[in-house]
Design an enzyme around this catalytic site. Structure first.
Site, short mmCIF file in Angstrom:
data_model
loop_
_atom_site.label_atom_id
_atom_site.label_comp_id
_atom_site.label_asym_id
_atom_site.label_seq_id
_atom_site.Cartn_x
_atom_site.Cartn_y
_atom_site.Cartn_z
N HIS A 119 0.88 -1.18 0.00
CA HIS A 119 0.00 0.00 0.00
C HIS A 119 0.91 1.23 0.00
CE1 HIS A 119 -2.68 3.00 1.85
NE2 HIS A 119 -3.69 2.24 1.51
N ASP A 196 2.84 -4.61 8.02
CA ASP A 196 1.66 -3.77 7.91
C ASP A 196 0.45 -4.70 8.03
OD1 ASP A 196 -0.57 -2.49 6.97
OD2 ASP A 196 0.32 -1.79 5.10
N GLN A 199 -4.84 -4.94 7.02
CA GLN A 199 -5.95 -5.71 6.44
C GLN A 199 -6.23 -7.02 7.17
OE1 GLN A 199 -8.18 -4.82 4.37
NE2 GLN A 199 -7.27 -2.89 3.72
N LYS A 222 -10.23 -0.33 10.64
CA LYS A 222 -10.37 -1.49 9.75
C LYS A 222 -10.73 -2.74 10.53
CE LYS A 222 -7.16 0.34 6.33
NZ LYS A 222 -8.02 0.79 5.22
N CYS A 360 -4.63 2.72 -3.70
CA CYS A 360 -3.34 3.10 -3.09
C CYS A 360 -2.27 2.04 -3.34
CB CYS A 360 -3.47 3.38 -1.59
SG CYS A 360 -4.51 4.78 -1.24
C1 PLP Z 1 -2.59 -2.65 3.57
C2 PLP Z 1 -2.82 -1.25 4.06
N1 PLP Z 1 -1.83 -0.58 4.65
C3 PLP Z 1 -1.98 0.66 5.11
C4 PLP Z 1 -3.17 1.32 5.00
C5 PLP Z 1 -3.30 2.70 5.55
O1 PLP Z 1 -4.18 2.67 6.63
P1 PLP Z 1 -4.68 4.04 7.30
O2 PLP Z 1 -5.27 4.84 6.17
O3 PLP Z 1 -5.70 3.61 8.29
O4 PLP Z 1 -3.51 4.70 7.91
C6 PLP Z 1 -4.24 0.68 4.38
C7 PLP Z 1 -5.53 1.37 4.17
O5 PLP Z 1 -6.29 1.05 3.29
C8 PLP Z 1 -4.07 -0.65 3.92
O6 PLP Z 1 -5.06 -1.31 3.33
#
Ligand code: PLP
Length: 402
Positions: A119, A196, A199, A222, A360
């Site tokens: 992401h 990370d 998800q 999430k 993203c």
């Molecule tokens: C895999 C992953 N990493 C990071 C993020 C970023 O999360 P946040 O916008 O809550 O900081 C997302 C958000 O969609 C995501 O799906």
């Protein structure tokens, strides 16, 4: 609670929108009544700033906030609540590791490794840092199905690697990565790993210590919690190496005009008034998740994705994007002649909430020759009957465009 039939009834949004098919859970989940109530209760009955006042209301708010820290630690398998810092979300947590930890470690000629599934939140902070330090950003590619190549990871790891940053589940094509194996490969070369977990946290089994994660990040929104709160777990051995990147009240031992001494991790990460009500809401979300069986949730999400893939692929001219070996509850696709945004809009008019775009993960989609996909992402309140409804809507759209 192990995925009861009436799970939907815990989420007031579905009472307000009875026909809603909510398939945009990778963007944000819906909130159960217990989370909404916990936040409301805090503001109505318990509101005070924390770690400052000595009067009972403030002391109670501080205790409640710290109880959630312990609850998070227990939920993710950390040894100690001191291993957990509250942040504003995954993006914030990753930026803290980039600017507060890696920046000091990184020298010209070093490298940072990510995967093509990253992401943007787990890509741009490393890219910026690599650029600033004249280091190299190495990207493990994925095959046509969307699986990471572990041999490539092995080849990319060397004595100048300073961090491996990986994603538990790809938010755009659903790949469930072999995170434990990837961590093991990196650790064998002495390279720390950031995971990370945006998800997967909440609905997949997790123990950060068994996994071996050195840094682990996720967002409350999430996993049924509120917006604006996240977590950064740091393994004890790295805690004195992650410096604060924000400065102010609440994170200091002693301030003089000439210098300041900071508290240790995690307090040094929480400058200023934190999102206290958000943290309380995260606690309620974790309590909600604690009542679920994560093994069963993960199975449910995978079976929904498998069902949707088979159903959608039966439509002539619909193409699944990514067919990874292992996957979470996320299905991405394109349809001949219909732009992903138009498709999402048509579905939206039918009460079906999906997302369209690059999710993203622009470089990943570009490497697949795509600018955008339409994505359905599932959660515990979704069912195969809902997917059947989406299938009918997709067929109708297809017919309309013929
Ligand atoms: C895999 C992953 N990493 C990071 C993020 C970023 O999360 P946040 O916008 O809550 O900081 C997302 C958000 O969609 C995501 O799906």
């Amino acid at each position: 609670m192990t995925l009861p039939q009436n799970i939907k009834s815990h989420f007031p949004i579905f009472t307000h929108h009875p026909g809603l098919l909510y398939f945009d859970n990778a963007a944000t989940t819906q909130r159960p009544q217990v989370v909404i109530e916990a936040i409301e209760k805090f503001y109505k009955e318990e509101n005070a700033n924390i770690h400052r006042g000595v009067y009972p209301l403030s002391a109670r708010a501080s205790q409640a906030y710290e109880r959630v820290r312990a609850q998070v630690a227990n939920f993710i398998g950390a040894a100690n609540s001191k291993d957990v810092a509250f942040t504003s979300g995954t993006t914030d947590s990753i930026n803290r590791v980039a600017s507060g930890y890696l920046k000091k470690q990184l020298e010209e000629g070093d490298n940072i490794i990510i995967s093509a599934l990253a992401h943007h939140a787990n890509l741009i902070p490393w890219q910026m840092l690599a650029e600033e330090k004249k280091a190299e950003l190495r990207v493990i590619s994925v095959d046509a199905q969307g699986n990471v190549d572990l041999n490539e990871l092995l080849k990319k790891l060397d004595r100048r690697s300073r961090l491996l940053a990986i994603t538990s589940i790809s938010n755009s094509i659903g790949t469930l990565n072999p995170v434990a194996e990837m961590i093991d490969l990196a650790h064998r070369k002495g390279v720390p790993v950031l995971v990370d977990g945006a998800q997967s946290t909440g609905l997949y089994p997790l123990n950060v210590r068994t996994l071996g994660a050195d840094f682990y990040t996720f967002s409350a929104h999430k996993m049924f919690g509120p917006f604006g709160v996240g977590v950064l777990y740091v393994r004890p051995r790295y805690q004195d190496q992650i410096k604060p990147i924000h400065f102010g009240g609440g994170m200091i031992k002693r301030v003089q005009f000439s210098k300041t001494e900071f508290l240790d991790f995690p307090k040094n990460q929480e400058a200023g008034t934190p999102n206290v009500a958000g943290v309380i809401g995260l606690g309620a979300a974790i309590s909600f998740c604690e009542k679920l069986d994560q093994v069963q949730c993960a199975k449910h999400l995978k079976s929904l994705a498998a069902y949707a893939k088979e159903a959608f692929a039966s439509i002539d001219g619909l193409h699944l994007v990514g067919q990874p070996k292992d996957y979470g509850g996320i299905v991405s696709f394109t349809m001949d002649q219909v732009h992903p945004h138009d498709l999402a809009q048509f579905l939206g008019e039918e009460g079906i909430a999906v997302r369209a775009g690059h999710h993203c993960t622009q470089p990943l989609l570009e490497s697949m020759g795509l600018a955008a996909t339409t994505r359905a992402s599932f959660s515990i309140y979704n069912s195969t009957a809902e997917i059947d409804q989406m299938l009918e809507a997709l067929k109708a759209i297809k017919k309309f465009w013929e």
